[in-house]
Design an enzyme around this catalytic site. Structure first.
Site, PDB file in Angstrom:
ATOM      1  CE1 TYR A   1      -6.536  -7.359  -6.893  1.00 49.55           C
ATOM      2  CE2 TYR A   1      -6.721  -8.233  -4.666  1.00 49.55           C
ATOM      3  CZ  TYR A   1      -6.505  -7.175  -5.521  1.00 49.55           C
ATOM      4  OH  TYR A   1      -6.254  -5.923  -5.017  1.00 49.55           O
TER       5      TYR A   1
ATOM      6  CE  LYS B   1      -6.165  -0.494   4.861  1.00 54.52           C
ATOM      7  NZ  LYS B   1      -7.441  -0.686   4.140  1.00 54.52           N
TER       8      LYS B   1
ATOM      9  CG  HIS C   1      -6.333  -8.614   1.659  1.00 57.42           C
ATOM     10  ND1 HIS C   1      -6.544  -9.041   0.358  1.00 57.42           N
ATOM     11  CD2 HIS C   1      -6.128  -7.267   1.571  1.00 57.42           C
ATOM     12  CE1 HIS C   1      -6.462  -8.011  -0.461  1.00 57.42           C
ATOM     13  NE2 HIS C   1      -6.212  -6.927   0.242  1.00 57.42           N
TER      14      HIS C   1
ATOM     15  NE  ARG D   1      -3.000  -3.534  -1.254  1.00 55.03           N
ATOM     16  CZ  ARG D   1      -2.537  -4.355  -0.312  1.00 55.03           C
ATOM     17  NH1 ARG D   1      -1.234  -4.579  -0.220  1.00 55.03           N
ATOM     18  NH2 ARG D   1      -3.360  -4.943   0.538  1.00 55.03           N
TER      19      ARG D   1
ATOM     20  CG  HIS E   1      -4.693   0.597  -4.042  1.00 56.69           C
ATOM     21  ND1 HIS E   1      -3.951   0.693  -2.881  1.00 56.69           N
ATOM     22  CD2 HIS E   1      -5.668  -0.312  -3.780  1.00 56.69           C
ATOM     23  CE1 HIS E   1      -4.473  -0.110  -1.961  1.00 56.69           C
ATOM     24  NE2 HIS E   1      -5.505  -0.744  -2.494  1.00 56.69           N
TER      25      HIS E   1
ATOM     26  NE  ARG F   1      -3.505  -2.174   2.903  1.00 56.11           N
ATOM     27  CZ  ARG F   1      -3.233  -3.283   3.591  1.00 56.11           C
ATOM     28  NH1 ARG F   1      -2.039  -3.428   4.169  1.00 56.11           N
ATOM     29  NH2 ARG F   1      -4.138  -4.239   3.706  1.00 56.11           N
TER      30      ARG F   1
END
Length: 321
Positions: free
Chosen positions: A294, A190, A285, A262, A259, A166
């Protein structure tokens, strides 16, 4: 339009209906509360005010007051928003504004309960993320840098694509968090969750070239791997602008943004490996459902190949009799 925190003289209008003061005053006071006590951004306050005035006009037209609105009224209102063409995300924003507004009214003892609790917006159609073509990315990343800052830019973009970072993770990277000998980088993602990621050979080479330049540019004691002209840590916005510039100068077929790299990393990895769990770990994730989008991209690619290639799938050209 009047200020979001304007007072009793406000006669704001939404659509064709001028709202009377009993409808306006609670909204203005709520927006003032968001602005002064909750320190919400001007954009958030403006959007909340607009959404609440839209509801106020609807309810006022039905002969209701703020205190008389019930869950079934709001359910009908949500249905009307959907019929008007508003998407799921926009309706979700409306409901967020309404829930917060009624939470404020309950706190101020103006109403007894929050009629928006439990209401959900219609499920929004999930957009598939854009990805760049492998050959196009290869061509762009192989383009030689023209100056010192482009040496940095190339290293940043190689790392974004190589590790699927990110942009916030990229700009937070310090020199100490990357090991070029082991070809790996330690990233704080995150939720402050740390992950160790491999770095590709091309990205390592680009970073080594940048470190030579960085030595003469970085301010004393600056830990950031990527710095700007003044020698301090580069911000996310600067990375976005430089990537867009790189694409324009080097002849990209689409607008480049962090992004996109990414997304391209994830899609290309999944297309090659088929290992969804591994891609989930690499991306950081928490929920594999986030990564599964994806698989839709990969299927879409296969479907397009099928449509172009299978003799029974291709459309026949129309011919005159």
């Amino acid at each position: 339009m009047a200020s979001p925190v304007s007072g009793a003289t406000d006669v704001s209008v939404y659509g064709d209906c001028a709202l009377p003061e009993p409808w306006l005053a609670p909204v203005n006071e709520f927006i003032a509360y968001l602005t002064t006590e909750r320190r919400q951004s001007a954009d958030t306050c403006r959007h909340y005010r607009r959404d609440l005035l839209r509801l106020a006009n609807h309810a006022h037209g039905e002969g209701l007051t703020w205190a008389e609105l019930r869950t079934h009224h709001l359910r009908q209102y949500v249905a009307s928003l959907s019929r008007s063409g508003l998407g799921g995300r926009s309706i979700a924003r409306h409901l967020s504004a309404i829930r917060r507004f009624y939470r404020y009214l309950v706190r101020e003892q103006r109403v007894r309960g929050n009629p928006a609790l439990g209401l959900r917006a219609p499920k929004a159609a999930r957009k598939l993320p854009a990805v760049a073509d492998v050959d196009q990315l290869h061509s762009l990343l192989e383009a030689p840098p023209d100056d010192a800052l482009e040496v940095r830019d190339r290293a940043m973009f190689e790392l974004l694509y190589s590790a699927g970072l990110r942009v916030a993770e990229l700009v937070a990277t310090d020199v100490s968090t990357i090991d070029l000998t082991a070809a790996e980088i330690r990233v704080l993602g995150k939720g402050r969750k740390e992950r160790l990621l491999p770095v590709g050979r091309k990205a390592c080479a680009a970073i080594r070239a940048w470190l030579v330049v960085r030595a003469g540019l970085a301010a004393e004691g600056e830990p950031a791997l990527f710095v700007g002209r003044r020698g301090r840590r580069l911000g996310a916005r600067s990375v976005q602008l430089r990537l867009r510039r790189w694409g324009a100068v080097k002849g990209a077929e689409q607008t480049l943004y962090p992004h996109l790299l990414r997304h391209s990393f994830a899609s290309h990895m999944l297309e090659s490996s088929g290992d969804l769990r591994a891609v989930q770990e690499l991306l950081g994730h928490a929920d594999i459902a986030t990564t599964q989008i994806y698989t839709h991209l990969d299927y879409q690619h296969l479907a397009n190949v099928y449509d172009r290639s299978h003799p029974r799938a291709r459309r026949r050209r129309r011919t005159d009799d």
